[in-house]
Design a protein around this motif. Structure first.
Motif, PDB file in Angstrom:
ATOM      1  N   ILE A   1       0.847  -1.206   0.000  1.00 25.19           N
ATOM      2  CA  ILE A   1       0.000   0.000   0.000  1.00 25.19           C
ATOM      3  C   ILE A   1       0.876   1.247   0.000  1.00 25.19           C
ATOM      4  CG2 ILE A   1      -1.633   1.335   1.393  1.00 25.19           C
ATOM      5  CD1 ILE A   1      -2.843  -1.383   2.263  1.00 25.19           C
TER       6      ILE A   1
ATOM      7  N   VAL B   1      -1.994  -0.562  -4.034  1.00 24.91           N
ATOM      8  CA  VAL B   1      -3.073  -0.642  -3.044  1.00 24.91           C
ATOM      9  C   VAL B   1      -3.894  -1.916  -3.210  1.00 24.91           C
ATOM     10  CG1 VAL B   1      -5.066   0.545  -2.067  1.00 24.91           C
ATOM     11  CG2 VAL B   1      -3.128   1.876  -2.955  1.00 24.91           C
ATOM     12  N   GLU B   2      -4.170  -2.299  -4.443  1.00 24.30           N
ATOM     13  CA  GLU B   2      -4.980  -3.496  -4.692  1.00 24.30           C
ATOM     14  C   GLU B   2      -4.312  -4.738  -4.097  1.00 24.30           C
ATOM     15  OE1 GLU B   2      -8.169  -5.665  -5.950  1.00 24.30           O
ATOM     16  OE2 GLU B   2      -7.988  -3.549  -6.476  1.00 24.30           O
TER      17      GLU B   2
ATOM     18  N   MET C   1      -4.284  -4.509  -0.284  1.00 28.31           N
ATOM     19  CA  MET C   1      -5.614  -4.763   0.270  1.00 28.31           C
ATOM     20  C   MET C   1      -5.921  -6.262   0.276  1.00 28.31           C
ATOM     21  SD  MET C   1      -8.932  -5.545  -0.866  1.00 28.31           S
ATOM     22  CE  MET C   1      -8.862  -5.032  -2.577  1.00 28.31           C
ATOM     23  N   ARG C   2      -5.516  -6.980  -0.787  1.00 24.95           N
ATOM     24  CA  ARG C   2      -5.756  -8.424  -0.831  1.00 24.95           C
ATOM     25  C   ARG C   2      -5.018  -9.143   0.289  1.00 24.95           C
ATOM     26  NH1 ARG C   2      -5.278  -7.853  -6.565  1.00 24.95           N
ATOM     27  NH2 ARG C   2      -3.141  -8.632  -6.452  1.00 24.95           N
TER      28      ARG C   2
ATOM     29  N   GLU D   1      -7.353  -1.553   8.567  1.00 23.28           N
ATOM     30  CA  GLU D   1      -6.432  -1.122   7.513  1.00 23.28           C
ATOM     31  C   GLU D   1      -6.996  -1.490   6.149  1.00 23.28           C
ATOM     32  OE1 GLU D   1      -2.088  -1.727   8.354  1.00 23.28           O
ATOM     33  OE2 GLU D   1      -2.891  -2.894  10.028  1.00 23.28           O
ATOM     34  N   ALA D   2      -7.662  -2.650   6.080  1.00 27.24           N
ATOM     35  CA  ALA D   2      -8.285  -3.051   4.816  1.00 27.24           C
ATOM     36  C   ALA D   2      -9.397  -2.090   4.431  1.00 27.24           C
ATOM     37  CB  ALA D   2      -8.823  -4.481   4.934  1.00 27.24           C
TER      38      ALA D   2
ATOM     39  N   ALA E   1      -7.839   0.831   2.801  1.00 25.53           N
ATOM     40  CA  ALA E   1      -7.360   0.482   1.466  1.00 25.53           C
ATOM     41  C   ALA E   1      -8.519   0.409   0.480  1.00 25.53           C
ATOM     42  CB  ALA E   1      -6.608  -0.853   1.528  1.00 25.53           C
ATOM     43  N   LEU E   2      -9.639  -0.151   0.898  1.00 30.77           N
ATOM     44  CA  LEU E   2     -10.822  -0.205   0.034  1.00 30.77           C
ATOM     45  C   LEU E   2     -11.299   1.204  -0.323  1.00 30.77           C
ATOM     46  CD1 LEU E   2     -12.729  -3.150   1.773  1.00 30.77           C
ATOM     47  CD2 LEU E   2     -11.890  -3.146  -0.602  1.00 30.77           C
TER      48      LEU E   2
ATOM     49  N   ALA F   1     -16.165  -1.176   1.917  1.00 27.43           N
ATOM     50  CA  ALA F   1     -15.449  -0.672   3.078  1.00 27.43           C
ATOM     51  C   ALA F   1     -16.418  -0.403   4.230  1.00 27.43           C
ATOM     52  CB  ALA F   1     -14.676   0.597   2.719  1.00 27.43           C
TER      53      ALA F   1
END
Length: 954
Positions: free
Chosen positions: A728, A733-734, A737-738, A762-763, A766-767, A776
């Motif tokens: 991130i 970011v993708e 996030m995964r 945190e996810a 990121a979403l 999110a």
């Protein structure tokens, strides 16, 4: 002074620390031109550059126009009458024309002519006393005749090897040169015994003061290294070169030649300490040749034996090891001290470590083996500690003596008890090379396997398995099982580790209930790591609760109860209470129940419940105890968790030190300690990202983390979180996030309901960065219920911040205000700072500039105090958007430095380079650069020179 033979040929480096001597010699040459000659004696120990100094004299501008005569004493010619004199004059006479020869031998000089006649009328041996005076007078007048044409410079090298008649010639002319343009410069070693007793008294009243050549100072060594390598040398290398050579120019020259021969562009401190030039080993006989003949053979034996022994203060042991009588050892040692080979005092040791290295390295193998064996026997016979005897057995060939096995095993146990697992492994492996009796083999395998386990050596599994197969006693097998399961776990062979523990548990339960409880506790710990075995772990825990046992096992059971409550998402207050109850006054670290397992689990639970201060207190005490007991693996696990606690508290410097200490000696792909390494990596990455050092975080993860496939066990999930955070920060970011969502899913599959374990918030952020606000928001709402059920202020605050970020339109100030209020009552300084920035930004957007400025200034001050550059940058950017000019609010001056900044500051002021500081502090070079930038800013300096001045003033 030094002839540096590089790969491109021979380069003569400048004379260092000899300017004073050269000036005196230059002045003497100029005085000689004024008919004011004399004799100048130069003294210097072996290798101090006496010959190089004579060479420098010949190249002085003041010597231009001189007739130069040169002679050198030699051991093989010391018994040849007038050998040195013949060297001075023979070539001169042979090259002279008949007229020049007649002029040289004119007048009284004719009395010297028979010395250079090789027919029947010449002088070929000893000269009768009545003829010697005439011969000496004639030689003197030869010099005078020669000086009538041009000034004469007589250079005599290695005067200590000169024959007695030649020495009498120098004594004869000593006081007869003052009215002639004749200068004699003679160099000698300060030998007290000499080749002959008369040698000490040959020159009793020199016409000029004697010069003494000392070894180079450390500054001289630095200047020489700079001249040879055309760069400023590393201070540690300078120190080590000076230490191993004592500043002796010859030794230093050979050290540098050997290092370059091995292909190194510049020496490292380690290479300098280990280098053993063959030239120094070859020079030993010549050096020992300075010893009087009656001591010479014994001195040679003693020098070679001491190279094996390193040092010794017991002359009786030396006598036994060398085969000499004690009086012979004493005399030989005194003689070697006189010539400077050995240091004065006891224990006996080489004055220059590099000489010992060279002599030892190039000893014949047969002599070395014999010397080590003799030394081991002598030390053992005299009752020396096992570790001292083992030092020699390590280098001696195997024997069939059971005593050798006993000594090596005892030395291994001592090293293991002292926390030096690496030494224990080497000693115990050497014991395995002996003919080990059958009754000793299982015990030896157990000790070797335990040492290898502590040293993270994968061969521990093999040796502990062998020990298990050879052992029948259930209690002993249980003891082996603890180490074997740990070694298998490090190799990520968790299924095999569980099988070992289950099998031994069934065997030991009828014999030792307390040991059975500890085994089951270990089973619970391993089984809890996987979703497949976690239900069995919960059943085992329920079975042993209330089963009794000692306080040690009961403490571990209570800690595991607290951990089970944490994983099941029970309220934080309950988990904290169970954790505090599991840590009673007394021992916090014990074997064989997993080292610091109970205290570690309790501190981890308190950490997850937001009780950072209590967790830190437990970890501090446990670490002190683990280090006192030399339990390395337990200490690493404790430091890893303490790094995470300190990171959350905002003590970023302390967190970095703990994380790097826990990771010391580990590289990516190494075996994985079940607790320590993943948490240490997560803490270190967190510290670096909060300092806005993304590149350093990537470098740290590549070195210590698992870049490729991360095993799907709970203990490795911090790796996935750290990797997600880095991605991130890099803008991926993708992918990041995964990683975070995958961690959240795996925790759910594992049955872990505690929100403190999940990176779900945190996810959510990121979403939001990806524009997926509906997902999110749904995740935030789901986690808010979980956080409120858990009851931790920190977890509730984090979810409120995440929900506020995911809410469309204006950010809900109510959530953020509540989050800031909740975090203000905790020790989570990093999270509080982030919440303040988010709240201040929301206030700015909502049109409340005054309150926004207040919150953002508070965040800026908090970030500056922690050294959290990334957060500080965010706060300042928001203030700048509002048109607020931000002044420096960080602490300044020496008192404003963090502990790590202060350490870096001191090392930089000492002249150490960034790479060197990074190596010493186990950090990256970029980390050092960042710390130095902070130091320069706080102290108001721009260079290391100014830094030294600032420290002096403060």
């Amino acid at each position: 002074m030094l002839h540096h033979r590089g790969s491109a040929g021979s380069d003569v480096t400048p004379l260092i620390d000899r300017q004073h001597h050269i000036q005196i010699l230059d002045d003497a040459c100029r005085e000689c031109q004024k008919n004011n000659g004399g004799l100048l004696l130069v003294e210097g120990r072996f290798g101090t550059g006496k010959t190089s100094l004579l060479r420098a004299v010949r190249s002085l501008p003041s010597v231009e126009g001189f007739t130069v005569l040169h002679a050198r004493g030699n051991e093989t010619e010391s018994g040849f009458s007038y050998g040195l004199v013949r060297q001075l004059f023979e070539y001169l006479l042979a090259a002279a024309s008949p007229e020049e020869r007649r002029a040289l031998l004119a007048g009284p000089a004719a009395m010297a002519a028979p010395l250079f006649e090789y027919t029947d009328g010449g002088v070929h041996g000893e000269v009768a006393p009545d003829r010697e005076q005439a011969l000496l007078r004639g030689l003197y007048w030869m010099l005078v005749n020669l000086s009538q044409r041009r000034p004469v410079l007589v250079l005599v090298d290695d005067l200590h090897w000169a024959d007695e008649p030649s020495l009498r010639f120098l004594q004869y002319i000593e006081c007869r040169l003052e009215q002639h343009p004749i200068l004699c410069v003679a160099v000698t070693a300060p030998v007290h015994h000499g080749n002959d007793p008369d040698a000490e008294h040959v020159i009793t009243l020199p016409s000029m003061p004697a010069l003494c050549l000392d070894d180079l100072s450390r500054d001289g060594v630095r200047d020489l290294l700079a001249a040879v390598f055309n760069r400023d040398p590393d201070p540690d290398v300078v120190r080590m070169c000076h230490e191993v050579t004592g500043g002796n120019p010859f030794f230093l020259n050979e050290l540098l030649i050997e290092i370059q021969r091995q292909g190194d562009e510049a020496p490292g401190a380690g290479a300098a300490a280990r280098t053993a030039p063959r030239t120094l080993a070859r020079a030993l006989p010549r050096w020992v040749g300075l010893v009087p003949p009656r001591y010479r053979d014994n001195a040679n034996v003693l020098a070679r034996s001491l190279a094996v022994l390193c040092s010794s203060g017991d002359f009786a042991q030396l006598a036994s090891a060398t085969g000499l009588h004690q009086e012979e050892v004493t005399d030989a040692a005194s003689a070697l001290m006189d010539i400077g080979l050995l240091a004065h005092g006891t224990p006996l040791r080489f004055r220059h470590p590099i000489v010992r290295n060279a002599v030892y390295e190039h000893l014949p193998s047969t002599f070395r083996f014999r010397a080590h064996s003799s030394a081991a026997k002598a030390l053992d016979r005299d009752g020396a500690p096992a570790e001292h005897v083992a030092e020699h057995l390590l280098h001696a060939p195997p024997s069939e003596d059971r005593r050798a096995v006993d000594i090596l095993v005892a030395a291994g146990e001592k090293a293991l008890a002292g926390g030096n697992a690496t030494v224990a492994v080497s000693v115990l492996r050497r014991a395995m090379q002996e003919k080990v009796p059958d009754d000793m083999l299982p015990d030896l395998l157990i000790r070797l396997g335990e040492a290898e386990h502590r040293a993270r050596d994968p061969r521990a599994v093999e040796h502990l398995t062998q020990a298990m197969e050879l052992t029948q006693d259930p209690v002993t097998r249980a003891s082996i099982a603890f180490s074997l399961s740990g070694a298998l776990s490090m190799a990520m062979r968790f299924g095999e580790a569980l099988d070992v523990l289950r099998g031994v548990h069934a065997e030991v339960e009828p014999h030792d209930r307390e040991l059975a409880v500890r085994l089951r506790s270990e089973l619970i710990k391993l089984a809890s790591l996987s979703p497949n075995t976690k239900p069995a772990a919960e059943q085992d825990l329920a079975a042993i609760v209330g089963a009794g046992g000692t306080e040690g096992s009961a403490t571990l059971i209570r800690a595991q109860q607290a951990q089970a409550a944490l994983l099941n998402g029970e309220p934080a207050d309950k988990v904290a209470r169970l954790s505090e109850d599991s840590v009673l006054p007394g021992t916090l670290v014990a074997e064989p129940d997993g080292g610091a397992q109970a205290s570690w689990i309790a501190a981890f639970c308190l950490f997850c419940c937001g009780r950072l201060t209590q967790a830190l207190g437990i970890l501090d005490e446990a670490l002190q105890e683990a280090e006192a007991k030399h339990l390395r693996l337990a200490a690493e696990d404790i430091r890893a968790l303490r790094a995470l606690v300190n990171m959350r508290r905002g003590a970023l410097g302390e967190a970095e030190v703990d994380a790097l200490s826990a990771l010391k000696g580990i590289n990516g792909g190494d075996s994985v300690p079940a607790l320590g390494r993943p948490l240490a990596v997560l803490a270190l990455v967190g510290v670096l990202l909060r300092r806005n050092q993304v590149g350093a975080a990537v470098e740290a993860y590549e070195r210590y983390g698992i870049p490729a496939h991360i095993p799907q066990f709970s203990t490795f999930l911090p790796f996935m979180v750290a990797r997600g955070q880095i991605r991130i920060a890099q803008g991926e970011v993708e992918a990041g996030m995964r990683d975070l969502l995958r961690t959240h899913e795996l925790l759910h599959d594992w049955g872990a309901k505690c929100p403190a374990l999940s990176p779900s918030t945190e996810a959510v952020h990121a979403l939001c960065d990806l524009g997926r606000r509906e997902e999110a928001h749904a995740l935030a709402e789901e986690q808010l219920d979980v956080a409120r059920a858990f009851g931790s202020d920190r977890e509730i605050a984090l979810v409120l911040c995440a929900r506020a970020r995911a809410t469309r339109g204006a950010m809900p100030l109510e959530d953020l205000e509540q989050a800031v209020e909740l975090l203000g009552g905790t020790a989570d300084a990093v999270d509080e700072c982030a919440a303040l920035i988010q709240y201040g930004t929301a206030l700015r957007v909502a049109g409340q500039p005054a309150e926004a400025r207040r919150r953002l200034r508070a965040a800026s001050d908090l970030a500056d105090g922690m050294g959290a550059t990334a957060l500080s940058k965010q706060a300042r950017q928001e203030l700048a958007v509002m048109g607020v000019r931000v002044r420096e609010t960080a602490r300044t001056g020496i008192s404003g430095l963090t502990p790590r900044e202060h350490r870096v500051c001191l090392l930089a002021a000492e002249g150490k380079r960034n790479q060197e500081i990074a190596h010493m502090l186990f950090v990256t070079v970029k980390t050092v650069e960042w710390h130095l930038s902070q130091v320069y800013r706080k102290l108001g300096v721009a260079s290391r020179i100014e830094l030294r001045d600032a420290l002096t003033q403060n």
